[in-house]
Scaffold this motif. Structure first.
Motif, mmCIF file in Angstrom:
data_model
loop_
_atom_site.group_PDB
_atom_site.id
_atom_site.type_symbol
_atom_site.label_atom_id
_atom_site.label_comp_id
_atom_site.label_asym_id
_atom_site.label_seq_id
_atom_site.Cartn_x
_atom_site.Cartn_y
_atom_site.Cartn_z
ATOM 1 N N UNK A 120 34.238 -10.732 58.414
ATOM 2 C CA UNK A 120 33.427 -11.255 59.465
ATOM 3 C C UNK A 120 32.321 -12.558 58.750
ATOM 4 N N UNK A 121 32.997 -14.154 59.369
ATOM 5 C CA UNK A 121 32.503 -14.933 59.671
ATOM 6 C C UNK A 121 32.702 -14.930 57.515
ATOM 7 N N UNK A 122 33.291 -14.828 56.941
ATOM 8 C CA UNK A 122 33.780 -14.973 55.275
ATOM 9 C C UNK A 122 32.598 -13.818 54.391
ATOM 10 N N UNK A 123 32.384 -12.979 55.069
ATOM 11 C CA UNK A 123 31.347 -12.291 54.629
ATOM 12 C C UNK A 123 31.428 -10.372 54.875
ATOM 13 N N UNK A 124 31.781 -9.918 54.201
ATOM 14 C CA UNK A 124 32.149 -8.878 53.807
ATOM 15 C C UNK A 124 31.946 -7.596 54.858
ATOM 16 N N UNK A 125 32.412 -6.776 55.443
ATOM 17 C CA UNK A 125 31.370 -6.706 55.964
ATOM 18 C C UNK A 125 31.736 -4.632 56.721
ATOM 19 N N UNK A 126 30.796 -3.910 56.496
ATOM 20 C CA UNK A 126 30.515 -2.410 55.967
ATOM 21 C C UNK A 126 32.136 -2.102 56.554
ATOM 22 N N UNK A 127 32.624 -0.773 55.717
ATOM 23 C CA UNK A 127 33.224 0.480 55.529
ATOM 24 C C UNK A 127 33.202 1.246 57.005
ATOM 25 N N UNK A 128 34.329 2.381 56.887
ATOM 26 C CA UNK A 128 33.517 3.302 57.673
ATOM 27 C C UNK A 128 34.848 3.209 59.177
ATOM 28 N N UNK A 129 34.382 4.222 60.241
ATOM 29 C CA UNK A 129 35.452 3.877 61.284
ATOM 30 C C UNK A 129 34.228 3.037 61.897
ATOM 31 N N UNK A 130 35.787 2.063 63.029
ATOM 32 C CA UNK A 130 35.650 1.159 63.621
ATOM 33 C C UNK A 130 36.143 1.224 65.567
ATOM 34 N N UNK A 131 35.106 1.096 65.994
ATOM 35 C CA UNK A 131 35.872 0.492 67.119
ATOM 36 C C UNK A 131 36.919 -0.559 67.289
ATOM 37 N N UNK A 132 38.244 -0.715 67.722
ATOM 38 C CA UNK A 132 38.642 -2.220 68.046
ATOM 39 C C UNK A 132 37.967 -3.250 68.885
ATOM 40 N N UNK A 133 38.416 -4.211 68.141
ATOM 41 C CA UNK A 133 36.610 -5.623 68.024
ATOM 42 C C UNK A 133 37.027 -5.835 69.856
ATOM 43 N N UNK A 134 36.089 -6.138 70.215
ATOM 44 C CA UNK A 134 36.320 -7.031 71.296
ATOM 45 C C UNK A 134 36.348 -8.513 71.389
ATOM 46 N N UNK A 135 36.943 -8.744 71.974
ATOM 47 C CA UNK A 135 37.761 -10.407 71.935
ATOM 48 C C UNK A 135 36.503 -11.337 72.843
ATOM 49 N N UNK A 136 35.270 -10.681 72.972
ATOM 50 C CA UNK A 136 34.258 -12.033 74.266
ATOM 51 C C UNK A 136 33.198 -12.396 72.984
ATOM 52 N N UNK A 137 33.395 -11.293 71.663
ATOM 53 C CA UNK A 137 32.305 -12.211 70.423
ATOM 54 C C UNK A 137 33.396 -13.162 69.475
ATOM 55 N N UNK A 138 34.285 -13.016 69.554
ATOM 56 C CA UNK A 138 35.534 -13.810 68.563
ATOM 57 C C UNK A 138 35.725 -15.738 69.064
ATOM 58 N N UNK A 139 36.240 -15.849 67.998
ATOM 59 C CA UNK A 139 36.050 -17.716 68.328
ATOM 60 C C UNK A 139 37.589 -17.954 67.687
ATOM 61 N N UNK A 140 37.536 -17.616 66.554
ATOM 62 C CA UNK A 140 38.410 -17.761 66.393
ATOM 63 C C UNK A 140 39.831 -17.009 65.171
ATOM 64 N N UNK A 141 40.792 -16.699 64.793
ATOM 65 C CA UNK A 141 41.196 -15.222 63.653
ATOM 66 C C UNK A 141 41.827 -16.385 62.519
ATOM 67 N N UNK A 142 41.234 -15.962 61.028
ATOM 68 C CA UNK A 142 42.017 -16.424 60.114
ATOM 69 C C UNK A 142 42.443 -14.788 59.281
ATOM 70 N N UNK A 143 43.857 -15.258 59.569
ATOM 71 C CA UNK A 143 44.288 -14.339 58.196
ATOM 72 C C UNK A 143 44.963 -14.519 57.022
ATOM 73 N N UNK A 144 44.014 -14.529 56.345
ATOM 74 C CA UNK A 144 44.197 -13.930 54.890
ATOM 75 C C UNK A 144 45.548 -13.525 54.274
ATOM 76 N N UNK A 145 46.270 -14.541 53.835
ATOM 77 C CA UNK A 145 47.266 -14.228 53.141
ATOM 78 C C UNK A 145 47.144 -13.475 51.030
ATOM 79 N N UNK A 146 47.492 -13.251 50.386
ATOM 80 C CA UNK A 146 47.694 -12.553 49.049
ATOM 81 C C UNK A 146 46.567 -12.939 48.656
ATOM 82 N N UNK A 147 46.358 -12.348 47.636
ATOM 83 C CA UNK A 147 45.251 -12.193 46.621
ATOM 84 C C UNK A 147 44.256 -12.359 46.927
ATOM 85 N N UNK A 148 43.742 -13.610 48.261
ATOM 86 C CA UNK A 148 42.795 -14.372 48.133
ATOM 87 C C UNK A 148 41.612 -13.757 48.871
#
Length: 696
Positions: A120-148
């Protein structure tokens, strides 16, 4: 390991060389980079892959980007809704019909017991159970590929999703969104941001959904609330507070079952028990971030995150179809899963200019603890009768067997990591990125049913290297190599913890900029992973680790703005993901839910009508190829499908927007994903949604 003797001296040399060279050489003046990550995210900029803001042609990794306008055009209510628009990213089993986000990158997915890992915003966020993310808080999505992705320590060498969230602004803005669907799905969201003064700004968002389904007796309800606060302590320092409260309730739905691997059931038929009530997922997240500019070129960041989540409820699930071809045996379960995680991260970023090169340096540390409790009651049979239902004429409420204890475990992971990275720009054409992440993890596992305990201490280095050659201002080629490392949660049928996943990734690619708003990219990749979790062929109630799996393929992405009004996007991926060697599974067995071929084509045309009036129409065509529908690749396949979706909007002013979406226009019958031939998630038939957006 061999890389320890070759990679680490190179890394040390790159840091030492920053200060070792004399002043008798000419300083390169053509490279312009910044230590502070840009808050802007678009097709041509990349921050998440290296933590520094760069033109996409200067980064030796591949990445797909979904902007806010695309999310709006697709009327995306979940991250799942846009996965087919990204090459190499595929749907995976989302646990009972949508209780978490789950998908794979380049053939590999995250821990099947916890769903997909996200940053989230270039920072690791916590592990564990997660509900599906709500889009009202999402500006855009980066799908990083490979060893990045290894930069963030989640260990998935195939890739990782970065969510760019909305943030407080220093001008007042409000927005209300209303939407409805022909399946009686209703959604309301509201968001507001404004400054309290010149130093402090706030934002809050709320969303509520009440959703029926095309499937009988299947529904869900969702509440989401997010308060945020930003404080500009000084020109050099900012403190941000983020929080999200999610309550997701719904019918636990394993989908339809097949007979002799043939689809015979009506996609609408529900074979669970309506009387089980809703499964409930509670997901609370808090994060406090401090960003401080030490000077013009060095910046320090620290963040503390806390996450508390729970999944609880009853379910009745398919187990086996009897010989008569219509009587389905079922199992009943009660789950109470809880996770709690705290994470502390620090980052020091900066640049050092030398006569022969410029270095972009990152030193990052992480310290955290995850507690994961699983309590499950379960029964396949009850004394004197079977828990069954007719798949063609179901009658509900006949059986309610008593449940016996099946799982009662507690797992604790304590983890620490240090991450070093240096991207060296030799001139305005050549650059090399080298990095290494060191992880230390203590895992303790207790099984309260048999009083057994197991523990392990693990240490791993995950190096990565990338080379980038910028041919011109329009084109670049790159290559990268990296290792990955990830913990596996749970125990096997012998009561032992699992060895961690380890992987290696190779990639070769190129990017070409058609114009300032258009980009073409292509990548060839090969990945190998060891100790990937899969269902135990001896006892399907447990998991085991596959010896070695591999994935190789090609990805192609085109995003082009042909004119000021007309944009198109196209993707294609060829992915061959399979077992390489394993003591229980056959070599060559395919990994589940991974189509060999997937493609999409999207087009959008917009025009200005009069004054501020605008309108637009668009369409996308999505093709997903045949893929294995069973986690053991037993010959059961999900058929290929092609969907056509249409959208149109009209905006009479800058404050109003009305939109219509037609999904699955030709009403194709298709299946999104499955875990086995008994648990198959059917896709939605033809449906329409209408939405309205009000800004003030």
């Amino acid at each position: 390991m061999k890389y320890k003797t070759t990679f680490l001296p190179v890394l040390s040399f790159s840091f030492i060389s920053c200060f070792a060279w004399g002043d008798d050489m000419t300083v390169l003046e053509t490279i312009k980079v910044h230590a502070e990550a840009s808050s802007e995210h678009d097709l041509q900029k990349n921050t998440a892959a290296t933590k520094f803001s760069h033109d996409v042609l200067d980064v030796p990794f591949n990445r797909a980007f979904i902007d806010s306008e695309t999310l709006k055009q697709q009327d995306a209510q979940r991250i799942d809704d846009v996965l087919t628009l990204v090459s190499g990213v595929f749907h995976q089993n989302n646990y009972g019909g949508g209780f978490w986000d789950n998908y794979s990158f380049r053939g590999f997915s995250s821990d099947p017991s916890l769903g997909a890992a996200i940053i989230r915003n270039g920072l690791s966020v916590n592990r564990g159970i997660s509900a599906p993310k709500d889009m009202v808080n999402i500006q855009s999505l980066d799908f990083l590929k490979g060893p990045a992705a290894a930069l963030y320590g989640r260990g998935e060498t195939g890739g990782l999703l970065n969510i760019n969230s909305k943030k407080p602004l220093w001008q007042s803005e409000s927005e209300i969104n209303l939407s409805t669907n022909t399946f009686e799905q209703y959604r309301f969201s509201a968001e507001h941001t404004a400054p309290l003064n010149d130093e402090i700004a706030y934002r809050f968002a709320i969303a509520h959904e009440n959703n029926q389904s095309f499937r009988d007796h299947v529904s869900s309800e969702r509440w989401f609330f997010s308060p945020q606060l930003s404080w500009k302590i000084s020109d050099q320092t900012q403190l941000d507070f983020d929080s999200e409260f999610t309550q997701h309730m719904g019918t636990f739905d394993r989908g339809v079952s097949t007979l002799h691997q043939q689809f015979v059931m009506d996609p609408k038929t529900f074979t669970g028990e309506p009387s089980d009530g809703d499964m409930r997922v509670k997901d609370h997240f808090f994060q406090l971030r401090l960003n401080h500019a030490l000077n013009d070129v060095w910046r320090f960041k620290t963040a503390i995150s806390y996450k508390d989540a729970q999944m609880v409820g009853y379910s009745t699930e398919p187990r086996r179809i009897q010989a008569d071809g219509q009587t389905l045996e079922r199992q009943r379960r009660y789950r109470d899963y809880q996770s709690e995680d705290v994470l502390w991260q620090n980052e020091l970023l900066g640049t050092v200019d030398q006569n022969w090169a410029r270095h972009e340096l990152l030193v990052a540390t992480e310290l955290g603890q995850l507690d994961f409790k699983q309590y499950q009651l379960r029964r396949n049979h009850s004394t004197g009768y079977l828990n069954t239902i007719d798949i063609y004429q179901p009658i509900y409420g006949v059986y309610a067997p008593e449940l016996a204890a099946f799982t009662n475990t507690q797992e604790r992971q304590r983890y620490a990591a240090i991450n070093l990275q240096d991207q060296i720009f030799f001139n305005d054409q050549w650059s090399i990125l080298i990095g290494n992440r060191y992880d230390y993890i203590q895992q303790n596992f207790e099984n309260h049913l048999n009083a057994k305990q197991d523990k392990q201490n693990l240490q791993r280095n995950s190096p990565r290297v990338g080379i980038n050659f910028k041919i011109s201002d329009q084109a670049s080629i790159y290559s990268n190599y990296g290792h990955s490392f990830a913990m596996n949660s749970g125990i096997n049928r012998l009561g032992e913890t699992f060895a961690p996943e380890q992987g290696q990734s190779y990639e070769l690619g190129g990017k070409y900029r058609l114009n300032e708003a258009s980009l073409v990219s292509m990548a060839l990749f090969k990945i190998k992973k060891q100790n990937v979790l899969t269902t135990d062929p001896i006892d399907s109630n447990f998991q085991t680790t596959a010896g070695e799996v591999s994935s190789q393929g090609i990805e192609f992405d085109l995003n082009s703005q042909l004119t000021d009004q007309w944009t198109i996007a196209a993707t294609y991926s060829l992915t061959d993901a399979k077992i390489e060697k394993d003591q229980d599974l056959a070599k060559g067995a395919r990994l589940s839910n991974i189509p060999k071929h997937q493609a999409s084509l999207s087009s959008q045309y917009e025009w200005l009508l009069h004054g501020t009036q605008r309108a637009g129409i668009g369409a996308n065509i999505i093709h997903v190829g045949e893929r294995s529908g069973h986690n053991l690749d037993n010959g059961f396949n999900l058929p290929s499908y092609t969907l056509t979706n249409l959208n149109a909007y009209y905006s009479p002013s800058e404050q109003l927007r009305y939109q219509l979406n037609l999904n699955n226009v030709f009403d194709e019958k298709y299946y999104v994903s499955s875990y086995s031939e008994l648990w198959v998630q059917p896709g939605e038939p033809l449906n329409a949604s209408v939405s309205a957006q009000f800004k003030f």
